[in-house]
Write a protein that holds these residues in place. Structure first.
Motif, short mmCIF file in Angstrom:
data_model
loop_
_atom_site.label_atom_id
_atom_site.label_comp_id
_atom_site.label_asym_id
_atom_site.label_seq_id
_atom_site.Cartn_x
_atom_site.Cartn_y
_atom_site.Cartn_z
N TRP A 121 -44.31 3.55 -12.54
CA TRP A 121 -45.75 3.51 -12.54
C TRP A 121 -46.27 1.85 -12.64
N GLY A 122 -45.37 1.27 -13.25
CA GLY A 122 -45.67 -0.37 -13.34
C GLY A 122 -45.52 -0.98 -11.95
N GLY A 123 -44.41 -0.39 -11.25
CA GLY A 123 -44.24 -1.01 -9.64
C GLY A 123 -45.42 -0.59 -9.05
N ALA A 124 -46.02 0.49 -9.00
CA ALA A 124 -47.06 0.84 -8.18
C ALA A 124 -48.31 0.25 -8.55
N VAL A 125 -48.32 -0.24 -10.05
CA VAL A 125 -49.46 -0.96 -10.40
C VAL A 125 -49.35 -2.29 -9.80
N SER A 142 -41.08 -5.44 -7.66
CA SER A 142 -40.89 -4.14 -7.95
C SER A 142 -39.36 -3.39 -8.11
N VAL A 143 -38.95 -2.96 -9.26
CA VAL A 143 -37.92 -2.35 -9.32
C VAL A 143 -37.83 -0.61 -9.49
N CYS A 144 -37.46 0.05 -8.09
CA CYS A 144 -37.31 1.45 -7.76
C CYS A 144 -38.75 1.93 -7.23
N THR A 145 -39.87 1.26 -7.34
CA THR A 145 -41.09 1.69 -6.85
C THR A 145 -41.59 0.95 -5.35
#
Length: 343
Positions: A121-125, A142-145
């Motif tokens: 979710w932090g990546g989306a943020v 971003s890691v993963c997102t």
């Protein structure tokens, strides 16, 4: 010698701080290089079911390379407030609110600009924060997102599951209100966390599948996780015991609110992120699969890609590899030359 991960319970490299941000109390890990001098400030934004300590392997690297580091608990997690919905609006758990709160916290600590990193979710943020606050953010990773641009058309999670993303079935379950009925005390939270981070039962029983979500019948038999155990598991359980799991699941209930707010970005034609960006793909991520990132170059003219052979929990499963990619990228941007002294 490899850098030792942060112990959030007792580590002199970071402080536990709280600040009132836009009317709500945020808890965050705060660290400065041993010298007290720093070249830039990096904000690290976690996902679910993580907390600020999810970045425990990356914080030491950034400190050692001369950065000031701020890792907040998102709304509803850990030591940050968890306003109830209702009566409060679900947009408190949305991307714009998180972006505004990152900007507010940056102002509180006196950072005129920040580098922003996220996972899950932090990546989306962080991708959205780069759109909402381009004047603040100089670099984003971003890691993963992957980055998915704002859309004028609303696509529900149900439609995503029926169509291109069947592996998002777990999100329907997490948003339903059923999960917190079963995961509601210290023991069930402990077993849930063991399972989410890879703990298995004696016959290979798993805690969660992407398509179906949490398998409640398996939770009692799950053993230890290699990624979250011992004192760190105790810390996570303690953090979850503050509010319970319900508030963290509000992030899965905010999809429509996010879309409604992002219509303003569409009207302003804000889809392109032109600042330097880094995306680190975990090749074995069964939730955020590699093919989801295939169109990112069209929206990011300064995109750098990296990948690690890891599951969704790349930050803690392959920290050396993730750190090496972040380090190389920062140095390629003229940032983060390693200091001569070791922490």
């Amino acid at each position: 010698m490899p850098l030792q991960p942060i112990d959030p319970a007792s580590d002199t490299r970071v402080e536990h701080r709280t600040s009132l941000v836009n009317g709500y109390t945020y808890h965050y890990l705060y660290g400065e290089p041993a010298s007290g001098d720093y070249k830039a400030t990096v904000f690290l934004i976690h996902g679910w079911p993580d907390c600020s300590a999810g970045w425990r392997y990356q914080i030491p690297l950034l400190l050692e390379k001369g950065f000031r580091v701020v890792a907040p608990d998102l709304m509803g997690f850990g030591g940050t407030d968890a306003p109830k919905v209702p009566p409060n609006d679900i947009s408190l758990y949305g991307f714009k609110r998180a972006s505004d709160d990152i900007a507010g916290l940056a102002k509180i600590i006196g950072a005129e600009s920040i580098i922003l990193g996220g996972h899950d979710w932090g990546g989306a943020v962080v991708w959205r924060a780069a759109l909402w606050h381009p004047e603040l953010i100089t670099h984003v990773f971003s890691v993963c997102t992957p980055y998915i641009p704002p859309s004028k058309d609303y696509i529900s999670t149900e439609d995503l599951v029926k169509g291109p993303l069947p592996q998002f079935g777990y999100q329907l379950q997490l948003a339903s209100g059923e999960v917190e009925k079963s995961i509601n005390d210290e023991q069930s939270i402990r077993q849930f966390l063991k399972g989410l981070y890879g703990g298995k039962g004696p016959n290979g029983e798993a805690a969660i599948t992407p398509e179906r979500g949490i398998q409640f019948e398996n939770l009692p038999v799950l053993g230890d996780s290699k990624l979250l155990n011992g004192k760190m598991l105790d810390y996570y359980v303690q953090e979850y015991n503050r509010h319970g799991i319900h508030s963290t699941l509000n992030w899965y209930r905010s999809r429509k609110a996010n879309w409604e707010q992002e219509l303003a970005l569409i009207e302003q034609d804000k889809k392109i992120i032109s600042i330097p960006t880094l995306f680190v793909q975990a090749t074995f991520d069964t939730y955020l699969k590699p093919e989801m990132s295939k169109n990112m170059e069209g929206f990011m003219p300064n995109l750098t890609r990296g990948e690690v052979e890891a599951s969704h929990w790349a930050l803690t499963q392959t920290p050396v590899e993730v750190n090496a990619i972040i380090e190389k990228w920062l140095e390629g941007q003229g940032l983060g030359k390693r200091s001569s002294s070791s922490l």
